[in-house]
Design a protein around this motif. Structure first.
Motif, PDB file in Angstrom:
ATOM      1  N   CYS A   1     -13.224  29.705  25.184  1.00 42.64           N
ATOM      2  CA  CYS A   1     -14.393  28.957  25.426  1.00 42.64           C
ATOM      3  C   CYS A   1     -14.332  27.752  24.224  1.00 42.64           C
ATOM      4  O   CYS A   1     -15.034  26.621  24.450  1.00 42.64           O
ATOM      5  CB  CYS A   1     -15.678  30.022  25.307  1.00 42.64           C
ATOM      6  SG  CYS A   1     -15.732  30.826  26.681  1.00 42.64           S
ATOM      7  N   GLU A   2     -14.284  28.276  23.029  1.00 41.81           N
ATOM      8  CA  GLU A   2     -14.276  27.322  21.833  1.00 41.81           C
ATOM      9  C   GLU A   2     -13.455  26.069  22.198  1.00 41.81           C
ATOM     10  O   GLU A   2     -13.546  24.853  21.988  1.00 41.81           O
ATOM     11  CB  GLU A   2     -13.802  27.822  20.446  1.00 41.81           C
ATOM     12  CG  GLU A   2     -15.089  28.860  19.973  1.00 41.81           C
ATOM     13  CD  GLU A   2     -16.419  28.045  19.568  1.00 41.81           C
ATOM     14  OE1 GLU A   2     -16.111  26.722  19.025  1.00 41.81           O
ATOM     15  OE2 GLU A   2     -17.309  28.743  19.514  1.00 41.81           O
ATOM     16  N   ALA A   3     -11.965  26.406  22.527  1.00 41.43           N
ATOM     17  CA  ALA A   3     -11.147  25.341  22.870  1.00 41.43           C
ATOM     18  C   ALA A   3     -11.795  24.550  23.994  1.00 41.43           C
ATOM     19  O   ALA A   3     -11.319  23.160  24.240  1.00 41.43           O
ATOM     20  CB  ALA A   3      -9.697  26.149  23.314  1.00 41.43           C
ATOM     21  N   TYR A   4     -12.353  25.126  25.064  1.00 45.76           N
ATOM     22  CA  TYR A   4     -12.670  24.362  26.102  1.00 45.76           C
ATOM     23  C   TYR A   4     -13.789  23.513  25.806  1.00 45.76           C
ATOM     24  O   TYR A   4     -13.776  22.054  25.983  1.00 45.76           O
ATOM     25  CB  TYR A   4     -13.320  25.348  27.235  1.00 45.76           C
ATOM     26  CG  TYR A   4     -13.993  24.590  28.295  1.00 45.76           C
ATOM     27  CD1 TYR A   4     -13.295  24.221  29.541  1.00 45.76           C
ATOM     28  CD2 TYR A   4     -15.540  24.716  28.777  1.00 45.76           C
ATOM     29  CE1 TYR A   4     -13.641  23.464  30.544  1.00 45.76           C
ATOM     30  CE2 TYR A   4     -16.086  24.042  29.696  1.00 45.76           C
ATOM     31  CZ  TYR A   4     -15.154  23.505  30.638  1.00 45.76           C
ATOM     32  OH  TYR A   4     -15.768  22.879  31.693  1.00 45.76           O
ATOM     33  N   MET A   5     -14.777  24.010  24.964  1.00 49.28           N
ATOM     34  CA  MET A   5     -15.972  22.830  24.589  1.00 49.28           C
ATOM     35  C   MET A   5     -15.338  21.763  23.631  1.00 49.28           C
ATOM     36  O   MET A   5     -15.802  20.461  23.890  1.00 49.28           O
ATOM     37  CB  MET A   5     -16.914  23.795  23.673  1.00 49.28           C
ATOM     38  CG  MET A   5     -17.732  24.730  24.379  1.00 49.28           C
ATOM     39  SD  MET A   5     -19.095  25.677  23.766  1.00 49.28           S
ATOM     40  CE  MET A   5     -18.265  26.649  22.653  1.00 49.28           C
ATOM     41  N   ASN A   6     -14.396  22.107  22.977  1.00 48.33           N
ATOM     42  CA  ASN A   6     -13.872  20.981  21.939  1.00 48.33           C
ATOM     43  C   ASN A   6     -13.040  19.970  22.944  1.00 48.33           C
ATOM     44  O   ASN A   6     -13.308  18.986  22.588  1.00 48.33           O
ATOM     45  CB  ASN A   6     -12.728  21.530  20.999  1.00 48.33           C
ATOM     46  CG  ASN A   6     -13.502  22.361  19.949  1.00 48.33           C
ATOM     47  OD1 ASN A   6     -14.808  22.264  19.734  1.00 48.33           O
ATOM     48  ND2 ASN A   6     -12.889  23.238  19.266  1.00 48.33           N
ATOM     49  N   ALA A   7     -12.272  20.503  23.717  1.00 46.35           N
ATOM     50  CA  ALA A   7     -11.603  19.599  25.063  1.00 46.35           C
ATOM     51  C   ALA A   7     -12.593  18.709  25.844  1.00 46.35           C
ATOM     52  O   ALA A   7     -12.346  17.605  25.853  1.00 46.35           O
ATOM     53  CB  ALA A   7     -10.717  20.600  25.839  1.00 46.35           C
TER      54      ALA A   7
ATOM     55  N   LYS B   1     -15.763  17.836  24.921  1.00 48.72           N
ATOM     56  CA  LYS B   1     -16.307  17.055  24.028  1.00 48.72           C
ATOM     57  C   LYS B   1     -15.603  15.993  23.394  1.00 48.72           C
ATOM     58  O   LYS B   1     -15.995  14.812  23.211  1.00 48.72           O
ATOM     59  CB  LYS B   1     -17.112  17.554  22.703  1.00 48.72           C
ATOM     60  CG  LYS B   1     -18.322  18.455  23.313  1.00 48.72           C
ATOM     61  CD  LYS B   1     -18.893  19.093  21.861  1.00 48.72           C
ATOM     62  CE  LYS B   1     -20.333  19.834  22.402  1.00 48.72           C
ATOM     63  NZ  LYS B   1     -20.767  20.198  21.506  1.00 48.72           N
ATOM     64  N   ALA B   2     -13.991  16.088  23.265  1.00 50.35           N
ATOM     65  CA  ALA B   2     -13.283  15.212  23.145  1.00 50.35           C
ATOM     66  C   ALA B   2     -13.304  13.822  23.927  1.00 50.35           C
ATOM     67  O   ALA B   2     -12.698  12.759  23.559  1.00 50.35           O
ATOM     68  CB  ALA B   2     -11.987  15.667  22.749  1.00 50.35           C
TER      69      ALA B   2
ATOM     70  N   ALA C   1     -19.286  13.288  25.102  1.00 48.03           N
ATOM     71  CA  ALA C   1     -19.170  13.816  23.814  1.00 48.03           C
ATOM     72  C   ALA C   1     -20.597  14.341  23.339  1.00 48.03           C
ATOM     73  O   ALA C   1     -20.721  15.029  22.427  1.00 48.03           O
ATOM     74  CB  ALA C   1     -18.975  12.235  23.036  1.00 48.03           C
TER      75      ALA C   1
END
Length: 319
Positions: free
Chosen positions: A56-62, A64-65, A70
């Protein structure tokens, strides 16, 4: 700390090639082992997904990138396991069905953060208006809120007259995660309401950040939990069992696929009546097996997790 997370989010922003974005986004979710329901439309993105914390952290970062997202606001809840059984990434005309002639990127109600909402909600000049469906506010709603007997947001124009006498008040709209209020508050403004606000992030964010004070009952959610606690300050139960009338906040989908109504049903009546809301439903020859949860995953035709609805023309928006 629980090992899984549930993410609830939306964002209104133009997506030029929504079909291509849907395919790309679907692949991202597959790569991160996420399950849930996501809607992609030319007007933006809306979803609820579950997965392991790191995924989930990786998904949110992807997400927002991508400069378009953003500023997206994720509501994050901890859970013990996946809250979905499948992954659906669908292409639609709107990220929340409304058919309202408004554009929340151009005009919408004033956003209130949870702390601001908590400070303002008891003002005698304030009226809280629930923009959710009737089965949602049956199990939980803010104390003193106005509710409408509507099945979905498309019916709002049929009910707005019920609050026409409140145009001189400060109207605060709210919903589960905030998405319905973007269009609902915009519609109220178009109908002559001048002081229109909305609870940013909805009931879920208010519960996470401010403890959910004065939200009576439970909040209906669109995953296999069906309803969750949000009020850690002054909780109460407001719904009653559809069968026996005893107080309960336990929600189910009727085990009859021909019915599938969302109703409160106590544990005893769930067992006695096989998870059905009426005796006619209990006699349904296609009755689904009741496992105690009252949640039944739909069986979509022509859909596979790896491909999605590839049978659709890429240029066609799903209905």
């Amino acid at each position: 700390m629980k090992p899984y997370r549930v993410l609830l989010y939306y964002y209104y922003t133009p997506i030029a090639d929504a079909a291509a974005f849907r395919d790309e986004h679907h692949r991202l979710c597959l790569d991160l082992n996420l399950l849930g329901r996501i809607i992609v439309a030319p007007e933006g993105l809306n979803g609820t997904v579950s997965g392991l914390t790191a995924d989930c952290e990786a998904y949110m970062n992807a997400v927002k990138a991508d400069p378009r997202f953003a500023a997206i606001d994720f509501k994050v809840d901890e859970v013990e396991a996946h809250t979905f059984q499948k992954l659906h990434v669908r292409l639609k005309e709107e990220i929340v069905n409304s058919d309202l002639p408004v554009n929340p990127r151009e005009q919408t109600g004033i956003h209130l953060e949870p702390a601001e909402f908590r400070a303002m909600k008891n003002d005698p000049d304030v009226v809280l208006v629930d923009m959710r469906s009737n089965y949602e506010h049956t199990v939980g709603r803010f104390k003193g809120a106005v509710t409408f007997d509507m099945e979905n947001l498309r019916e709002l124009p049929d009910h707005v007259g019920e609050i026409a006498h409140l145009k001189d008040k400060k109207i605060i709209t709210y919903c589960t995660g905030g998405i319905k209020c973007e269009k609902a508050s915009a519609y109220l403004l178009s109908q002559g309401f001048e002081n229109v606000y909305q609870l940013h992030g909805g009931i879920i964010k208010y519960g996470l950040e401010e403890g959910g004070e004065d939200f009576d009952g439970q909040c209906y959610v669109f995953d296999n939990r069906l309803a969750v606690d949000v009020n850690a300050i002054n909780p109460t139960v407001i719904s009653t069992c559809h069968r026996c009338g005893t107080p309960t906040s336990r929600m189910i989908n009727c085990a009859s696929p021909a019915c599938n109504n969302h109703v409160p049903l106590c544990e005893a009546c769930g067992d006695t009546h096989a998870g059905t809301c009426t005796d006619d439903c209990k006699a349904d020859p296609q009755l689904r097996t009741y496992d105690g949860t009252g949640y039944y995953s739909k069986k979509p035709i022509g859909y596979s997790p790896g491909l999605g609805y590839r049978s659709m023309k890429r240029s066609e928006l799903a209905k």
